[in-house]
Scaffold this motif. Structure first.
Motif, mmCIF file in Angstrom:
data_model
loop_
_atom_site.group_PDB
_atom_site.id
_atom_site.type_symbol
_atom_site.label_atom_id
_atom_site.label_comp_id
_atom_site.label_asym_id
_atom_site.label_seq_id
_atom_site.Cartn_x
_atom_site.Cartn_y
_atom_site.Cartn_z
ATOM 1 N N LEU A 53 -5.635 -7.098 3.515
ATOM 2 C CA LEU A 53 -5.771 -7.659 2.164
ATOM 3 C C LEU A 53 -4.642 -7.246 1.218
ATOM 4 C CD1 LEU A 53 -9.584 -7.009 1.580
ATOM 5 C CD2 LEU A 53 -8.514 -9.212 2.074
ATOM 6 N N GLY A 54 -3.954 -6.147 1.510
ATOM 7 C CA GLY A 54 -3.064 -5.543 0.527
ATOM 8 C C GLY A 54 -1.635 -6.028 0.502
ATOM 9 N N GLY A 55 -1.234 -6.858 1.455
ATOM 10 C CA GLY A 55 0.159 -7.292 1.489
ATOM 11 C C GLY A 55 0.453 -8.482 0.604
ATOM 12 N N LEU A 111 2.161 3.432 -9.840
ATOM 13 C CA LEU A 111 1.829 4.082 -11.113
ATOM 14 C C LEU A 111 0.619 3.454 -11.808
ATOM 15 C CD1 LEU A 111 5.455 4.520 -12.498
ATOM 16 C CD2 LEU A 111 3.994 6.274 -11.490
ATOM 17 N N GLY A 112 0.041 2.434 -11.179
ATOM 18 C CA GLY A 112 -1.152 1.820 -11.745
ATOM 19 C C GLY A 112 -0.887 0.728 -12.748
ATOM 20 N N VAL A 113 0.337 0.179 -12.784
ATOM 21 C CA VAL A 113 0.675 -0.892 -13.723
ATOM 22 C C VAL A 113 0.467 -2.238 -13.034
ATOM 23 C CG1 VAL A 113 2.483 -1.929 -15.133
ATOM 24 C CG2 VAL A 113 2.352 0.557 -14.891
ATOM 25 N N GLY A 114 -0.388 -3.069 -13.595
ATOM 26 C CA GLY A 114 -0.581 -4.414 -13.070
ATOM 27 C C GLY A 114 -1.655 -4.550 -12.017
ATOM 28 N N VAL A 115 -2.164 -3.446 -11.488
ATOM 29 C CA VAL A 115 -3.207 -3.517 -10.465
ATOM 30 C C VAL A 115 -4.262 -2.456 -10.767
ATOM 31 C CG1 VAL A 115 -1.739 -4.440 -8.632
ATOM 32 C CG2 VAL A 115 -1.889 -1.975 -8.972
ATOM 33 N N ALA A 116 -5.465 -2.683 -10.264
ATOM 34 C CA ALA A 116 -6.543 -1.709 -10.437
ATOM 35 C C ALA A 116 -6.297 -0.491 -9.551
ATOM 36 C CB ALA A 116 -7.885 -2.358 -10.089
ATOM 37 N N PRO A 117 -6.782 0.669 -9.938
ATOM 38 C CA PRO A 117 -6.532 1.880 -9.159
ATOM 39 C C PRO A 117 -7.117 1.847 -7.753
ATOM 40 C CG PRO A 117 -7.611 2.405 -11.263
ATOM 41 C CD PRO A 117 -7.529 0.933 -11.159
ATOM 42 N N ASP A 118 -8.126 1.012 -7.521
ATOM 43 C CA ASP A 118 -8.717 0.931 -6.188
ATOM 44 C C ASP A 118 -8.463 -0.425 -5.544
ATOM 45 O OD1 ASP A 118 -10.254 -0.514 -7.935
ATOM 46 O OD2 ASP A 118 -12.188 0.127 -7.102
ATOM 47 N N ALA A 119 -7.444 -1.144 -6.012
ATOM 48 C CA ALA A 119 -7.154 -2.479 -5.496
ATOM 49 C C ALA A 119 -6.629 -2.401 -4.064
ATOM 50 C CB ALA A 119 -6.128 -3.175 -6.383
ATOM 51 N N ALA A 120 -6.837 -3.509 -3.320
ATOM 52 C CA ALA A 120 -6.278 -3.625 -1.981
ATOM 53 C C ALA A 120 -4.810 -4.017 -2.119
ATOM 54 C CB ALA A 120 -7.043 -4.673 -1.176
ATOM 55 N N ASP A 121 -3.951 -3.034 -2.135
ATOM 56 C CA ASP A 121 -2.518 -3.222 -2.355
ATOM 57 C C ASP A 121 -1.794 -2.129 -1.586
ATOM 58 O OD1 ASP A 121 0.102 -2.561 -3.892
ATOM 59 O OD2 ASP A 121 -0.468 -4.512 -4.698
ATOM 60 N N TRP A 122 -0.738 -2.512 -0.840
ATOM 61 C CA TRP A 122 -0.052 -1.531 -0.001
ATOM 62 C C TRP A 122 0.481 -0.358 -0.811
ATOM 63 C CZ3 TRP A 122 3.162 -5.516 3.300
ATOM 64 C CH2 TRP A 122 2.294 -6.112 4.229
ATOM 65 N N ALA A 123 1.072 -0.649 -1.969
ATOM 66 C CA ALA A 123 1.619 0.432 -2.787
ATOM 67 C C ALA A 123 0.512 1.324 -3.340
ATOM 68 C CB ALA A 123 2.457 -0.149 -3.930
ATOM 69 N N VAL A 124 -0.590 0.708 -3.756
ATOM 70 C CA VAL A 124 -1.717 1.495 -4.255
ATOM 71 C C VAL A 124 -2.295 2.358 -3.139
ATOM 72 C CG1 VAL A 124 -4.043 1.355 -5.231
ATOM 73 C CG2 VAL A 124 -2.251 -0.170 -6.058
ATOM 74 N N MET A 125 -2.304 1.828 -1.922
ATOM 75 C CA MET A 125 -2.803 2.596 -0.781
ATOM 76 C C MET A 125 -1.977 3.860 -0.572
ATOM 77 S SD MET A 125 -3.720 -0.382 1.990
ATOM 78 C CE MET A 125 -4.278 0.814 3.210
ATOM 79 N N VAL A 126 -0.655 3.722 -0.683
ATOM 80 C CA VAL A 126 0.206 4.893 -0.516
ATOM 81 C C VAL A 126 -0.099 5.937 -1.577
ATOM 82 C CG1 VAL A 126 2.604 5.701 -0.531
ATOM 83 C CG2 VAL A 126 2.026 3.543 0.592
ATOM 84 N N ASP A 127 -0.297 5.484 -2.796
ATOM 85 C CA ASP A 127 -0.555 6.408 -3.897
ATOM 86 C C ASP A 127 -1.925 7.077 -3.777
ATOM 87 O OD1 ASP A 127 -0.497 7.712 -6.413
ATOM 88 O OD2 ASP A 127 -1.479 5.993 -7.340
ATOM 89 N N ARG A 128 -2.946 6.273 -3.615
ATOM 90 C CA ARG A 128 -4.309 6.798 -3.691
ATOM 91 C C ARG A 128 -4.703 7.597 -2.449
ATOM 92 N NH1 ARG A 128 -6.163 7.316 -8.422
ATOM 93 N NH2 ARG A 128 -8.326 6.919 -7.807
#
Length: 293
Positions: A76-78, A221-238
């Protein structure tokens, strides 16, 4: 005959790297692109959440920081990363291209100053800082993030277009077209624009890599997406807090982002090499004639 025989192995050696680069670029890009574009179709419904940062238990890539299946999050995150980066790159060029062409073709100094000086002010502000400053005023979604990243890339892209188009705009052919009353569209896009296509293609590969970096960093850094969103960059961070317990939740999305940027650059390089090949072939008959004499 010996001259031709000597050239054939060299010609074969020259042809192989081009094909190899195309193949390598396609393989590297195909995996993250396929996951990004087709992954949501195969993600399925979310299952029950398990314990955070576990391996096994029916999750072949383990679970993430809130117990979700990592493989499903990767599927889902790509798409958000890829679509936002492509949209931001396209929007940036859509604005920067006419600005750069007008600045290169105009004979009015005041118009060039009016177009380029405000962009120089934006260019002095680091792109990520500009995104963060705007994000403090309002919370952008995916579309807002694409607009912010495009805005950050317009000044640099416009200056590159202007510099590349300046030489073509000073050719006698452009002056002749101007004297004949040709439209700006015919001169600016039809002639000057076509003459800088290779430069734009080379820049597009590098710029897309930079845009992907900005999009991924902003999401990190959490700009433009939710902190728990299905996103590759968010996955790396969280998921980085569990890196040594469950590394796949960080390593796999990070490798997919790296593959996307590296493969994109290789693909554009291979396209440029292929575009240069007819010119190289055209020069070979002269070498053969010289060897015969």
């Amino acid at each position: 005959m010996s001259a031709y025989a000597d050239e054939r192995p060299e010609r074969g050696r020259r042809a192989r790297p081009g094909r190899g680069r195309w193949a390598l670029a396609v393989v590297i890009v195909a995996v993250p692109l396929a996951l990004a574009l087709l992954g949501p179709l195969f993600a399925g419904a979310p299952g029950p959440r398990a314990t955070s940062f576990t391996l096994g238990g029916g999750h072949w890539l383990g679970t993430d920081f809130v117990g979700r299946d990592v493989w499903r999050q990767i599927l889902l995150g790509g798409r958000p990363v890829v679509l936002t980066a492509l949209a931001a790159t396209a929007l940036g060029y859509l604005v920067a291209l006419p600005i750069g062409l007008i600045a290169a073709l105009t004979h009015r100094g005041w118009l060039e100053e009016l177009l380029m000086r405000p962009l120089d002010i934006l260019l002095a502000v680091p792109s990520l800082l500009l995104i963060l400053l705007v994000a403090t005023v309002f919370t952008p979604g995916a579309a807002g993030l694409a607009l912010l990243v495009a805005l950050a890339n317009i000044p640099d892209a416009a200056r590159l277009v202007r510099a590349a188009a300046a030489e073509a705009a000073s050719r006698p052919a452009v002056e002749a077209m101007r004297m004949q009353g040709e439209t700006w569209w015919r001169m600016g896009v039809g002639y000057v624009g076509r003459s800088i296509l290779r430069t734009l293609a080379a820049d597009a590969g590098i710029r897309l890599t930079g845009v992907l970096y900005l999009v991924a960093t902003a999401a990190f850094l959490g700009v433009g997406v939710a902190p728990d969103a299905a996103d590759w960059a968010v996955m790396v961070d969280r998921n980085r807090t569990g890196l040594f317990v469950q590394p796949w939740a960080v390593v796999v999305p990070a490798l997919l982002i790296v593959a996307l940027t590296t493969g994109g650059n290789l693909l554009f390089d291979a396209a440029l090499d292929h575009a240069r090949r007819p010119e190289t072939k055209g020069a070979r008959p002269e070498k053969k004639m010289g060897k015969r004499t």
